[in-house]
Design a protein around this motif. Structure first.
Motif, PDB file in Angstrom:
ATOM      1  N   ALA A 197      44.774  33.981  37.966  1.00 31.24           N
ATOM      2  CA  ALA A 197      43.681  33.790  37.010  1.00 31.24           C
ATOM      3  C   ALA A 197      42.847  32.566  37.369  1.00 31.24           C
ATOM      4  CB  ALA A 197      44.249  33.657  35.598  1.00 31.24           C
ATOM      5  N   ASP A 198      43.500  31.477  37.749  1.00 34.97           N
ATOM      6  CA  ASP A 198      42.768  30.258  38.125  1.00 34.97           C
ATOM      7  C   ASP A 198      41.945  30.468  39.398  1.00 34.97           C
ATOM      8  OD1 ASP A 198      43.783  28.920  35.956  1.00 34.97           O
ATOM      9  OD2 ASP A 198      45.438  27.998  37.049  1.00 34.97           O
ATOM     10  N   THR A 199      42.483  31.234  40.338  1.00 34.56           N
ATOM     11  CA  THR A 199      41.729  31.516  41.564  1.00 34.56           C
ATOM     12  C   THR A 199      40.497  32.363  41.261  1.00 34.56           C
ATOM     13  OG1 THR A 199      43.776  31.445  42.855  1.00 34.56           O
ATOM     14  CG2 THR A 199      41.880  32.496  43.877  1.00 34.56           C
ATOM     15  N   MET A 200      40.639  33.325  40.367  1.00 38.98           N
ATOM     16  CA  MET A 200      39.511  34.175  39.985  1.00 38.98           C
ATOM     17  C   MET A 200      38.379  33.359  39.379  1.00 38.98           C
ATOM     18  SD  MET A 200      41.304  37.579  38.354  1.00 38.98           S
ATOM     19  CE  MET A 200      39.710  38.066  37.666  1.00 38.98           C
ATOM     20  N   VAL A 201      38.724  32.477  38.449  1.00 32.01           N
ATOM     21  CA  VAL A 201      37.664  31.734  37.768  1.00 32.01           C
ATOM     22  C   VAL A 201      36.986  30.751  38.717  1.00 32.01           C
ATOM     23  CG1 VAL A 201      39.091  29.834  36.895  1.00 32.01           C
ATOM     24  CG2 VAL A 201      37.089  30.548  35.614  1.00 32.01           C
ATOM     25  N   LYS A 249      26.843  40.012  34.054  1.00 27.69           N
ATOM     26  CA  LYS A 249      27.866  40.601  33.200  1.00 27.69           C
ATOM     27  C   LYS A 249      29.270  40.304  33.734  1.00 27.69           C
ATOM     28  CE  LYS A 249      24.992  44.509  31.632  1.00 27.69           C
ATOM     29  NZ  LYS A 249      25.138  44.310  30.172  1.00 27.69           N
ATOM     30  N   ILE A 250      29.437  40.463  35.048  1.00 24.50           N
ATOM     31  CA  ILE A 250      30.755  40.254  35.657  1.00 24.50           C
ATOM     32  C   ILE A 250      31.189  38.793  35.526  1.00 24.50           C
ATOM     33  CG2 ILE A 250      32.026  40.288  37.839  1.00 24.50           C
ATOM     34  CD1 ILE A 250      30.297  42.668  38.677  1.00 24.50           C
ATOM     35  N   SER A 251      30.289  37.876  35.790  1.00 19.71           N
ATOM     36  CA  SER A 251      30.629  36.456  35.738  1.00 19.71           C
ATOM     37  C   SER A 251      31.029  36.027  34.329  1.00 19.71           C
ATOM     38  CB  SER A 251      29.433  35.626  36.228  1.00 19.71           C
ATOM     39  OG  SER A 251      29.723  34.248  36.179  1.00 19.71           O
ATOM     40  N   ASN A 252      30.249  36.435  33.332  1.00 19.07           N
ATOM     41  CA  ASN A 252      30.599  36.097  31.954  1.00 19.07           C
ATOM     42  C   ASN A 252      31.906  36.758  31.528  1.00 19.07           C
ATOM     43  OD1 ASN A 252      28.370  34.478  31.634  1.00 19.07           O
ATOM     44  ND2 ASN A 252      27.133  36.048  30.636  1.00 19.07           N
ATOM     45  N   PHE A 253      32.143  37.974  32.013  1.00 19.73           N
ATOM     46  CA  PHE A 253      33.386  38.671  31.704  1.00 19.73           C
ATOM     47  C   PHE A 253      34.587  37.924  32.286  1.00 19.73           C
ATOM     48  CE2 PHE A 253      36.636  41.784  32.974  1.00 19.73           C
ATOM     49  CZ  PHE A 253      36.958  42.327  31.732  1.00 19.73           C
ATOM     50  N   ILE A 254      34.489  37.484  33.528  1.00 18.97           N
ATOM     51  CA  ILE A 254      35.590  36.787  34.191  1.00 18.97           C
ATOM     52  C   ILE A 254      35.865  35.436  33.532  1.00 18.97           C
ATOM     53  CG2 ILE A 254      36.270  35.665  36.355  1.00 18.97           C
ATOM     54  CD1 ILE A 254      34.937  37.938  37.849  1.00 18.97           C
ATOM     55  N   SER A 255      34.836  34.789  33.016  1.00 18.81           N
ATOM     56  CA  SER A 255      35.026  33.468  32.418  1.00 18.81           C
ATOM     57  C   SER A 255      35.995  33.524  31.242  1.00 18.81           C
ATOM     58  CB  SER A 255      33.674  32.893  31.977  1.00 18.81           C
ATOM     59  OG  SER A 255      33.111  33.675  30.940  1.00 18.81           O
ATOM     60  N   ILE A 256      35.837  34.506  30.364  1.00 15.85           N
ATOM     61  CA  ILE A 256      36.745  34.643  29.222  1.00 15.85           C
ATOM     62  C   ILE A 256      38.045  35.313  29.641  1.00 15.85           C
ATOM     63  CG2 ILE A 256      37.006  35.595  26.903  1.00 15.85           C
ATOM     64  CD1 ILE A 256      34.988  33.349  27.105  1.00 15.85           C
TER      65      ILE A 256
END
Length: 414
Positions: free
Chosen positions: A86-90, A115-122
């Motif tokens: 999860a930390d690597t993804m963000v 959309k993808i970036s905001n989705f990954i943030s949460i």
């Protein structure tokens, strides 16, 4: 997501979105005031670049340490792999693009990736905190109820899948309502903003978004932190406060010390998480109740600082593992020294290789299977003859023996 949004935007179809429903703004900005001076961009780029590098590299090493070493494949470490993922993804899929947008107040990556970036943030922050909560529950069960069976690998995998499913559901509105908006200036310039438009209005004006931020605060911060505080408090009482009946064996003492180390490490991880993300949650709640905050002169630097602090949580965990866990520390040392060891191995010259071959193998293996006739005895092993000859092991050296063609004849004449 850029929090510093003006109240008037020009959509892609040239439709104007106003801060009120019945009037348009009377003034149009003359230029993009969100472009930072080059030296400020350089400083922030160094700060974010270093953070992304440490976070990505450290978490990838953690994943490798656990998956590549069998003794590291425990339930707790599997959850740490999920946390590192999860930390690597963000750090790679969200921070790089969001920070690039914040420097100039412009989003050049398109609506789809908005959309993808905001989705990954949460998604990533929810997956991280849910994983931390799963680790705390696992530690609680292992220490408070040691006689009950531990989680199996299948159970751990199922819990991990549920973590990502719940995190995806929690982050779903970011896919549905994120979009890009083009803001034009009177001098002909424009910027594109990655923005969220809710059914009842845009960001900072939508009551739905306020409720959503509260839900995120409760489900992805308050409840998990409260739960982990309780579980680790009870675990701490059990490990440090209780006294065992009778004298503990060295094995039992070692097990208790090992459990204490793991619990202390996870307490530090949870504490760092709570400190890093608290200002981020507070900011968005305050921005809804006090909208003048987003127009403050230095709000861009304030938000960059708050955002950096929240995202930097992804780089602290590998540092904590390396600092407080000897096995992870050995794994990091192995990775960091790999290139130096490789150079050292390649630097062994031909003489050293030959010397190593003769001294290590020649005296004991080269003639092990060779048999000769000695003093009337047939098929006597050569190493027995050479050890007997002159009553010394020194004669076992192949350099003191006759050549292969005359070995049996000369030894028979002794």
């Amino acid at each position: 997501m850029d929090p510093k949004m003006t109240e008037n935007f020009t959509l892609n179809d040239n439709e104007t979105l106003s801060g009120t429903n019945d009037t348009l703004a009377s003034e149009i900005p003359t230029e993009n005031v969100y472009i930072l001076p080059w030296w400020q961009q350089t400083l922030w780029s160094l700060a974010f670049g270093g953070m992304v590098l440490v976070a990505t590299g450290g978490n990838v090493i953690v994943i490798w340490i656990v998956l590549a070493h069998k003794r590291m494949r425990t339930v707790t470490n599997y959850f740490l792999v999920n946390l590192s993922l999860a930390d690597t993804m963000v750090s790679t899929l969200n921070v790089i693009f969001s920070f690039s947008s914040m420097l100039n107040g412009d989003w050049p990556f398109g609506r789809a990736y908005c959309k993808i970036s905001n989705f990954i943030s949460i998604l990533s922050v929810a997956a991280s905190v849910f994983t931390l909560m799963a680790i705390s529950i696992d530690r609680y069960m292992a220490i408070m109820h040691p006689l009950k069976p531990r989680m199996s690998r299948v159970t751990t995998l199922n819990i991990t899948l549920w973590i990502w499913l719940a995190s995806s559901i929690l982050s779903l509105p970011n896919i549905l309502y994120s979009t890009t908006i083009k803001e034009e200036y009177s001098n002909g310039d424009y910027r594109v903003i990655c923005y969220m438009i809710w059914p009842d209005g845009p960001t900072t004006q939508s009551y739905t978004e306020y409720i959503y931020n509260v839900v995120i605060l409760v489900l992805a911060y308050i409840l998990p932190i409260t739960s982990m505080t309780f579980t680790y408090f009870r675990v701490g009482q059990e490990l440090w406060g209780s006294e065992s009946i009778g004298e503990c064996t060295p094995t039992q003492m070692e097990a208790i010390k090992s459990k204490r180390k793991i619990v202390k490490m996870m307490i530090v991880v949870v504490f760092i998480f709570a400190v890093c993300w608290l200002p981020y949650h507070i900011y968005f709640l305050l921005a809804h109740h006090h909208r003048e905050i987003i127009s403050y002169k230095n709000v861009q630097h304030i938000y960059l600082g708050i955002y950096w602090l929240a995202m930097s949580n992804s780089m602290y965990n590998p540092i904590i593992y390396c600092w407080m866990n000897s096995r992870f520390r050995q794994g990091f040392k192995k990775v960091f020294m790999l290139c130096f060891c490789q150079r050292r191995e390649n630097g062994i010259n031909l003489y050293e290789q030959r010397h190593q071959t003769f001294t290590r193998y020649s005296c004991s293996e080269a003639y092990t299977d060779t048999r000769v006739t000695f003093n009337g005895n047939i098929n006597v092993p050569l190493h027995t003859v050479t050890e007997t000859f002159n009553g010394s092991r020194k004669s076992s050296s192949p350099f003191l023996l006759p050549k292969y063609g005359h070995r049996e004849q000369r030894l028979s004449n002794v």
